[in-house]
Design a protein around this motif. Structure first.
Motif, mmCIF file in Angstrom:
data_model
loop_
_atom_site.group_PDB
_atom_site.id
_atom_site.type_symbol
_atom_site.label_atom_id
_atom_site.label_comp_id
_atom_site.label_asym_id
_atom_site.label_seq_id
_atom_site.Cartn_x
_atom_site.Cartn_y
_atom_site.Cartn_z
ATOM 1 N N LYS A 124 27.875 -27.934 -45.866
ATOM 2 C CA LYS A 124 29.136 -28.709 -46.095
ATOM 3 C C LYS A 124 29.600 -29.655 -47.512
ATOM 4 O O LYS A 124 29.099 -30.494 -48.194
ATOM 5 C CB LYS A 124 28.716 -29.985 -44.879
ATOM 6 N N CYS A 125 31.058 -29.389 -47.453
ATOM 7 C CA CYS A 125 31.532 -29.952 -48.900
ATOM 8 C C CYS A 125 32.655 -30.405 -48.638
ATOM 9 O O CYS A 125 33.639 -30.017 -47.142
ATOM 10 C CB CYS A 125 31.897 -28.745 -49.793
ATOM 11 N N THR A 126 33.539 -31.675 -48.811
ATOM 12 C CA THR A 126 34.776 -31.804 -49.373
ATOM 13 C C THR A 126 35.133 -31.298 -49.794
ATOM 14 O O THR A 126 36.903 -31.918 -49.770
ATOM 15 C CB THR A 126 34.508 -33.680 -48.993
ATOM 16 N N ALA A 127 35.453 -30.494 -50.617
ATOM 17 C CA ALA A 127 36.259 -30.035 -51.907
ATOM 18 C C ALA A 127 36.254 -29.059 -52.806
ATOM 19 O O ALA A 127 35.477 -28.498 -52.280
ATOM 20 C CB ALA A 127 36.010 -31.462 -53.080
ATOM 21 N N ILE A 142 29.887 -22.130 -46.705
ATOM 22 C CA ILE A 142 29.977 -23.230 -47.334
ATOM 23 C C ILE A 142 30.791 -23.349 -46.034
ATOM 24 O O ILE A 142 31.365 -22.933 -45.539
ATOM 25 C CB ILE A 142 31.456 -22.979 -48.306
ATOM 26 N N SER A 143 30.849 -24.889 -45.949
ATOM 27 C CA SER A 143 31.418 -25.715 -44.291
ATOM 28 C C SER A 143 32.806 -26.605 -45.786
ATOM 29 O O SER A 143 32.475 -27.219 -45.335
ATOM 30 C CB SER A 143 30.616 -26.495 -43.608
ATOM 31 N N MET A 175 32.307 -18.894 -45.020
ATOM 32 C CA MET A 175 33.318 -20.204 -45.025
ATOM 33 C C MET A 175 33.315 -21.123 -43.567
ATOM 34 O O MET A 175 34.627 -19.790 -42.996
ATOM 35 C CB MET A 175 34.342 -20.814 -46.234
ATOM 36 N N LEU A 176 32.961 -21.878 -43.355
ATOM 37 C CA LEU A 176 33.567 -22.554 -41.756
ATOM 38 C C LEU A 176 34.326 -23.131 -42.416
ATOM 39 O O LEU A 176 34.283 -24.085 -43.254
ATOM 40 C CB LEU A 176 32.309 -23.248 -40.958
ATOM 41 N N ALA A 177 35.473 -23.433 -41.525
ATOM 42 C CA ALA A 177 36.198 -25.188 -41.749
ATOM 43 C C ALA A 177 36.161 -25.929 -40.779
ATOM 44 O O ALA A 177 35.745 -25.478 -39.611
ATOM 45 C CB ALA A 177 37.637 -24.182 -41.133
ATOM 46 N N SER A 178 36.338 -27.367 -41.253
ATOM 47 C CA SER A 178 35.804 -28.431 -40.450
ATOM 48 C C SER A 178 36.982 -29.400 -40.592
ATOM 49 O O SER A 178 37.104 -29.696 -42.029
ATOM 50 C CB SER A 178 33.792 -28.899 -41.212
ATOM 51 N N GLY A 179 36.965 -30.940 -39.491
ATOM 52 C CA GLY A 179 37.715 -31.381 -39.981
ATOM 53 C C GLY A 179 38.862 -31.318 -39.160
ATOM 54 O O GLY A 179 39.677 -30.526 -39.181
#
Length: 326
Positions: A124-127, A142-143, A175-179
């Motif tokens: 999980k990454c935020t950038a 990647i999430s 890649m997964l999308a989260s949020g």
């Protein structure tokens, strides 16, 4: 199975839906329910008091599902850090083949332990820059977590509508999308923006199988898009939590020019949050929650939720969007 993606193929799951690891929530009951419904359930390693307890929890989950599930290990700065490598070894010994990681770069030491055993790493990454670094260092999936997410959204404040396609333009691995995702519309949007699936946390908290007191689940239903607080902003360790009297007070205390973590330490203690989830005292501590609360209107089973997401997404693609093509 209307949606076949690189993520469903790599993880061996029916639907491109992953339940992210969550402290004091990611137990066998929830993970097995998500996996049985066709998604990927995840046990949270550090919710368990020891590596041996994690081994037991993995076996308990195996007794509840024959489908793939994973384990989350999150590495964060701590005064007394847990023995992360012992948890990683427990995962290896148990034959787990999918691990979700998050946190500092030290997590790569765990990847080095696990990769030789054929374990797929979902990070999980935020950038975008962090995602590219993880890809270079051997991560498999990647999430990408947009600013709307519960937990730690990073310090860049980039929402999913921008972050997901920005990452998709550069990241080559799945890649997964989260949020901010919790229904069929979110799944279709994520796929359209370049993701191969979705990773949901808050939405799975408001399900029948989530090991959370009904009072807390009801808070997820009652809160709207404004029902979160960003705490620790001034400490450069931003976290999104559910809005209540406690998190309101934390925000106020940390607004003071000389504010320090010690000023709120007792209010945000992890043990208080864990007790809150069990007791149902909605003012007993802080609880993780994302902006997706705006779209949570009921407390279904995991099977009902995943079936609904997939059914609605299929209808959107075939009917709503299809009808718009000239």
């Amino acid at each position: 199975m209307p949606f076949k993606t690189r993520v469903t193929e790599m993880l061996g799951i029916e639907h491109p839906i992953v339940q992210g690891g969550m402290m004091h929530v990611g137990y066998a009951e929830l993970a097995s329910a998500v996996s049985n419904a066709g998604g990927l359930g995840i046990i949270t390693a550090l919710t368990q008091p020891s590596a041996d307890a994690l081994r037991d929890e993995i076996e308990r989950c195996r007794s509840m599902t024959s489908k793939p599930f994973g384990v989350n290990i999150t590495v964060l700065p701590s005064i007394t850090p847990p023995d992360y490598k012992s948890y990683a070894q427990a995962v290896i010994d148990a034959g787990i083949k999918i691990v979700e990681t998050a946190g500092t770069a030290e997590v790569r030491e765990l990847w080095a332990m696990m990769k030789p055993h054929g374990i797929t790493i979902l990070h999980k990454c935020t950038a975008v820059r962090h995602a590219l670094s993880a890809e270079r260092n051997g991560c498999d999936i990647i999430s990408i977590d947009g600013f709307e997410c519960a937990g730690h959204p990073g310090e860049d404040d980039i929402p999913g509508l921008i972050l997901i396609p920005a990452a998709a333009d550069k990241v080559k691995i799945p890649m997964l999308a989260s949020g901010g995702i919790g229904d069929g519309r979110g799944l279709v949007a994520a796929l359209a923006l370049g993701a191969d699936g979705i990773n949901m946390g808050t939405r799975f908290c408001a399900t029948q199988e989530a090991p959370i007191h009904p009072n807390i689940k009801q808070k997820y239903v009652e809160n709207d898009e404004r029902g979160t607080n960003l705490i620790f902003r001034s400490l450069h360790n931003t976290a999104r939590v559910g809005k209540n009297g406690v998190s309101d007070e934390v925000v106020q205390r940390l607004k003071k020019p000389d504010a320090k973590f010690e000023d709120v330490r007792e209010m945000v203690a992890g043990r208080k949050g864990a007790e809150m989830l069990k007791s149902g005292d909605t003012e007993g501590g802080i609880f993780w929650a994302g902006m997706i609360q705006a779209l949570i209107h009921d407390i279904p089973t995991c099977q009902e939720l995943i079936d609904r997401i997939i059914g609605d997404a299929e209808a959107i693609v075939k009917q709503r969007l299809g009808s718009m093509l000239a």
